[in-house]
Design an enzyme around this catalytic site. Structure first.
Site, PDB file in Angstrom:
ATOM      1  N   GLY A 220       0.838  -1.201   0.000  1.00 30.24           N
ATOM      2  CA  GLY A 220       0.000   0.000   0.000  1.00 30.24           C
ATOM      3  C   GLY A 220       0.868   1.244   0.000  1.00 30.24           C
ATOM      4  N   ASN A 221       0.256   2.383   0.194  1.00 30.93           N
ATOM      5  CA  ASN A 221       1.026   3.611   0.320  1.00 30.93           C
ATOM      6  C   ASN A 221       0.341   4.533   1.314  1.00 30.93           C
ATOM      7  OD1 ASN A 221      -0.762   5.596  -1.151  1.00 30.93           O
ATOM      8  ND2 ASN A 221      -0.461   4.065  -2.766  1.00 30.93           N
ATOM      9  N   ARG A 222       0.987   5.675   1.583  1.00 28.03           N
ATOM     10  CA  ARG A 222       0.551   6.517   2.694  1.00 28.03           C
ATOM     11  C   ARG A 222      -0.518   7.550   2.321  1.00 28.03           C
ATOM     12  NH1 ARG A 222       6.117   8.405   5.294  1.00 28.03           N
ATOM     13  NH2 ARG A 222       4.678   9.877   6.275  1.00 28.03           N
ATOM     14  N   ALA A 286      -3.555   7.783  -5.242  1.00 30.61           N
ATOM     15  CA  ALA A 286      -2.164   7.326  -5.344  1.00 30.61           C
ATOM     16  C   ALA A 286      -2.236   5.842  -5.718  1.00 30.61           C
ATOM     17  CB  ALA A 286      -1.455   7.526  -4.018  1.00 30.61           C
TER      18      ALA A 286
END
Ligand code: C5P
Length: 410
Positions: A220-222, A286
């Site tokens: 995943g990402n932030r 994102a």
């Protein structure tokens, strides 16, 4: 009969300006002037270091109020005690916020008047750092700013550019006009919206995507999704029919918005195209660039010392949307989160993905970017650009949607 111009949101605001000991202190004189022009009442407190650069008398002349320099001034304390001054303020602005002052504030020190005021006040705090670029980049300063931002301080700057000592880098005080604009943004009542996008359908993507590795793990990402949600809310307030394709985030659905929850890049692509035809696509998500070739059916066991993941590219939803011609899209807007060369990379993506507009921001700095409530960004289109100084994401979203409405007419 001529209508008088609308009052600035700063009109009548009580601003306590705390001046730290840096060469940029001279710019705070202009800040006082501009704040007063906007109708704010300003009182000034200076550190001992600040008084080495600018005299208290200069601030007194511009603010029209006695300048406070020490905790131990009986006369000043009798007129308005420091705790009373801390309570008086609607907002405390620290400009310039030096490395030393940021460190003291991060640690809750009360070892001089300015630090005590910042500790004693319940008013929101705006920090405008200015210092040598190496001091700014030092992990100690970055950690201090991160702590202060996490506690809710608004951090404006520093700006990149030539510094007083002949070097160049991030360390310049944000220009007083931009500080005043950001403070006005923070003080303004919520944008009531208008009908600028009435009759248009807008598809917005937001949040991260999660690419499953196995039944319990994912890549995943932030991304928090806050910017995309704010853009969707703003477009809806301007009368658009909005479909918000949201990655895994736990944000409330904005009023009047149809939300479609997805998890992976592939699901996001499907949901975006299912929402078409539309007039506008705003890709604020994102999206993961890579996904496991084959997610494991069972939990991957830690049987060896290292583990190589076999990843394949995800579909570039934005580029695919911009390339198709069958859905009647009038404007396609992308986002670019960059850690360096922001303008260059953003313009590269604008051209490569054939977008109408790209909105770029720098990530990886203490304030702004993915998890923050505030951000600073610049929108680029073929023959123009517009910078949006640091402000809460909700306000930035309003300004961006206004720009999009404007570009639709261009
Ligand atoms: O190329 P980069 O990932 O930096 O571009 C970011 C922009 O492209 C964002 O607007 C994002 O929503 C979009 N994007 C996409 N699909 C991908 C990767 C990025 O739509 N697979």
């Amino acid at each position: 009969m001529s209508a008088s111009p609308p009052a600035s949101p700063l009109h009548g605001q009580r601003i306590l300006l705390c001046v730290g000991g840096g060469i940029a202190a001279y710019k705070s004189l202009e800040l006082v002037r501009r704040l007063r022009e906007a109708g704010a009442q300003v009182q000034v407190a200076m550190t001992a270091g600040a008084q080495q650069f600018v005299t208290p008398l200069s601030f007194q002349a511009l603010s029209g109020q006695p300048t406070r320099t020490t905790l131990w001034d009986d006369g000043a304390e009798q007129a308005m005690g420091h705790l009373e001054l801390a309570r008086w303020a609607d907002r405390v602005v620290v400009a310039p916020a030096t490395a030393d002052l940021l460190a003291r504030l991060a640690h809750g020190m009360a070892d001089d008047l300015v630090a005590t005021l910042c500790l004693a006040t319940e008013a929101p705090l705006t920090l405008c750092p200015a210092m040598n670029h190496r001091m700014w980049r030092h992990p100690a300063t970055q950690a201090n700013v991160a702590v202060l931002a996490q506690r809710g301080a608004q951090v404006l700057g520093p700006e990149d550019g030539p510094l007083a000592e002949g070097e160049s880098g991030p360390g310049r005080l944000t220009e007083p006009a931009a500080i005043v604009a950001a403070l006005a943004g923070a003080a303004a009542p919520a944008d009531p919206g208008d009908g600028a996008l009435a009759g248009l359908k807008v598809v917005v993507s937001a949040g991260p995507t999660y690419e499953d590795l196995d039944p319990v793990r994912y890549l995943g990402n932030r991304s928090s999704g806050k910017m995309g949600f704010a853009v969707a809310a703003s477009a809806a307030r301007r009368g658009a029919e909005v479909v918000l394709v949201a990655g895994p985030v736990s944000l409330p659905t904005p009023p009047g918005v149809r939300r479609v929850d997805v998890r992976s890049a592939a699901q996001m692509r499907e949901a975006v195209f299912a929402a078409f035809p539309a007039d506008l696509y705003i890709g604020a998500a994102a999206v993961a660039d890579y996904t496991p070739r084959e997610p494991a059916a069972n939990k991957i066991k830690k049987s060896s010392e290292s583990l190589a993941l076999d990843l394949v590219r995800t579909p570039d939803i934005l580029a695919e949307v911009a390339a198709q011609t069958t859905h009647g899209l009038k404007l396609v807007v992308g986002f670019a989160a960059e850690t360096e060369k922001v303008a260059e990379y953003a313009r590269g993506k604008l051209a490569a993905k054939r977008l109408d507009m790209i909105v770029a921001n720098r990530v990886g700095i203490a304030d702004g970017g993915f998890e923050s409530d505030t951000n600073a960004m610049t929108a680029y289109w073929k023959d123009g650009e517009r910078a949006f100084p640091s402000a809460p994401k909700t306000r930035l979203a309003d300004a961006l949607v206004d720009l999009i409405a404007e570009r639709l007419q261009a």
